[in-house]
Motif scaffolding. Sequence first.
Motif, short mmCIF file in Angstrom:
data_model
loop_
_atom_site.label_atom_id
_atom_site.label_comp_id
_atom_site.label_asym_id
_atom_site.label_seq_id
_atom_site.Cartn_x
_atom_site.Cartn_y
_atom_site.Cartn_z
N UNK A 115 0.83 -1.20 0.00
CA UNK A 115 0.00 0.00 0.00
C UNK A 115 0.87 1.25 0.00
N UNK A 116 1.85 1.27 0.94
CA UNK A 116 2.70 2.46 1.05
C UNK A 116 3.55 2.66 -0.20
N UNK A 117 4.10 1.56 -0.71
CA UNK A 117 5.08 1.69 -1.79
C UNK A 117 4.42 1.85 -3.16
N UNK A 118 3.21 1.35 -3.35
CA UNK A 118 2.61 1.39 -4.70
C UNK A 118 1.35 2.25 -4.77
N UNK A 119 0.56 2.28 -3.69
CA UNK A 119 -0.68 3.05 -3.76
C UNK A 119 -0.42 4.54 -3.52
N UNK A 120 0.40 4.83 -2.52
CA UNK A 120 0.69 6.24 -2.23
C UNK A 120 1.28 6.98 -3.44
N UNK A 121 2.26 6.39 -4.16
CA UNK A 121 2.78 7.08 -5.35
C UNK A 121 1.69 7.37 -6.38
N UNK A 122 0.73 6.43 -6.49
CA UNK A 122 -0.36 6.65 -7.44
C UNK A 122 -1.23 7.84 -7.05
N UNK A 123 -1.24 8.12 -5.75
CA UNK A 123 -2.00 9.28 -5.27
C UNK A 123 -1.17 10.56 -5.41
N UNK A 124 -0.04 10.43 -6.09
CA UNK A 124 0.79 11.60 -6.34
C UNK A 124 1.78 11.90 -5.23
N UNK A 125 1.92 10.95 -4.28
CA UNK A 125 2.88 11.16 -3.20
C UNK A 125 4.17 10.43 -3.58
N UNK A 126 5.22 11.20 -3.90
CA UNK A 126 6.46 10.51 -4.26
C UNK A 126 7.52 10.76 -3.20
N UNK A 127 7.92 9.68 -2.58
CA UNK A 127 8.92 9.75 -1.52
C UNK A 127 9.92 8.63 -1.75
N UNK A 128 11.01 8.67 -0.96
CA UNK A 128 11.99 7.59 -1.12
C UNK A 128 11.39 6.29 -0.58
N UNK A 129 11.97 5.16 -1.02
CA UNK A 129 11.50 3.87 -0.51
C UNK A 129 11.69 3.77 1.00
N UNK A 130 12.76 4.39 1.48
CA UNK A 130 12.98 4.37 2.93
C UNK A 130 11.81 5.02 3.66
N UNK A 131 11.37 6.16 3.14
CA UNK A 131 10.25 6.85 3.78
C UNK A 131 8.98 6.01 3.72
N UNK A 132 8.77 5.36 2.57
CA UNK A 132 7.60 4.48 2.46
C UNK A 132 7.67 3.36 3.49
N UNK A 133 8.89 2.83 3.67
CA UNK A 133 9.05 1.76 4.66
C UNK A 133 8.73 2.27 6.06
N UNK A 134 9.18 3.50 6.35
CA UNK A 134 8.87 4.10 7.66
C UNK A 134 7.36 4.24 7.82
N UNK A 135 6.70 4.71 6.76
CA UNK A 135 5.25 4.90 6.82
C UNK A 135 4.55 3.56 7.06
N UNK A 136 4.95 2.55 6.28
CA UNK A 136 4.30 1.25 6.40
C UNK A 136 4.47 0.66 7.80
#
Lengths: 260, 215
Positions: free
Chosen positions: B69-90
């Motif tokens: 969800x964090x790594x693939x859905x968020x970018x689709x919503x126009x949120x582009x962050x580093x993978x590290x940040x996505x991992x932190x979010x998840x």
Amino acid sequence: MQFAVEGAPAPATAGRDPLIVLAGVNKFYGSHHVLRDVDLSIERGEVVVLIGPSGSGKSTLCRTINRLESIQSGRITIDRQALPEEGAELARLRSEVGMVFQSFNLFAHMTLLQNVTLGPIKVRGLRRADAEEKAMALLERVGVGGHAHKLPSQISGGQQQRAAIARALAMEPKAMLFDEPTSALDPEMINEVLDVMRGLADSGMTMIVVTHEMGFARSAAHRVVFMDQGSILEDAPPAAFFENPRCERARDFLSKIITH
Amino acid sequence: MSAVLDNLPIYVTGLAWTLLLTLIAGSVSLLAGTLLAAARISPVPLLRAGGALYVHVLRNTPITIVFFFAAFVLPQLGISLSYFTFAVIALSLYYTAFFCEAVRAGINAVSPGQAEAARAIGLGFGQTLCHVILPQALRSVVPPLINVLIALIKSTAVASAFGVAELLSNAEALANAESNAVLWVLGATCLFYLLLTVPAGLLASYLEAKLVFNS
Ligand SMILES: Nc1ncnc2c1ncn2[C@@H]1O[C@H](COP(=O)(O)OP(=O)(O)OP(=O)(O)O)[C@@H](O)[C@H]1O
Ligand SMILES: [Mg+2]
């Protein structure tokens, strides 16, 4: 500390402006009707002892008076002010009625001094130094000044209960509620707590006391209120109530506790 | 063996990323979990229901899905962050639910008379929580919190699948490069995880013994 003997003199109630008024109060727990059309009015400086069998609603009545429990119908006013439902205003008004619990409920992680100063500092906004000075005076007054820096677990039950009374008094309440304040105490500690309560009564504090200590009721109360199954069945001066209870259930109740 | 020793710096950077991931996600989810626990015991029905819903959904979702969800859905919503940040979010989203439940169990262990006495002297909900309930809940809650932390440390490994160069993904890269020493490489990786989790577990048992003794 003074002792009132054989029925305290009635408080001056010239203007009849009762401090606490309950009118038509009903309380349910689910479908369980715990308070039934309770009417009760308490004058300033009056000491009312509330008695009745287990489950009759004495604790619930106390808890509704400062809105620890909500009511389903009726009206409760303290000094002519109705208590609001919830929120900051309720929290403030709640502190105008002090409450003393059977199980003391001192904050276990705080010293007695911290217990007594928490409310004045956080609710009344007193400066710490002022709050501590006042707290020390109160702890001295109830006879536990020497234990101010101990935790509740380090002192006896009687001392804890006296500190709990000091904690409630620190909020300068208009009235005090006591819910079986001596029921959890060893016999030798009961009197030290009752003495503090007598002193408080003599100083003119308005008090509602749930207790099984009939000696206290006889000597310190202006009125005895008898409850059963959520209703007030009798409301009389102690002498009249104990000598000549009018209803059957009160007679029954008295015969049981007096043989104990 | 040499496959491990020669590549020690790679392990150490991996370990550092794992630690960083744990530290950030751990702090965020501890804080959010405590707030969520407060919501779950608050007098506001909507907050209670929302809190319960969050906990039930997240606790019963595989963590990999949360990562997806964090790594693939968020970018689709126009949120582009580093993978590290996505991992932190998840990790934070997921472990908030677990920290919440650990804190709530601690709160429930505090006698209800304490909150009642606090309300009776006029403290509000937040004040009662901060000054009376949470300080006492902390005693019983520290060991379970560390257990949640241990689970979090282990879950950081999932981040490797999403391109974060933490301990496991560095080890995978190594294992590919040193294909004849896969066993050594993975064994050493386990050892590095244990380096984090075992002390944490020991700390939990130590505190448990100490706190129970004191109360
Ligand atoms: N939180 C609650 N939920 C449901 N029922 C309750 C609750 N608290 C009290 N009751 C019920 O309400 C009735 C009155 O209880 P209450 O505690 O006021 O009685 P009491 O007169 O104080 O009794 P005791 O002398 O045993 O303290 C009892 O039947 C009790 O079972
Ligand atoms: Mg009771």
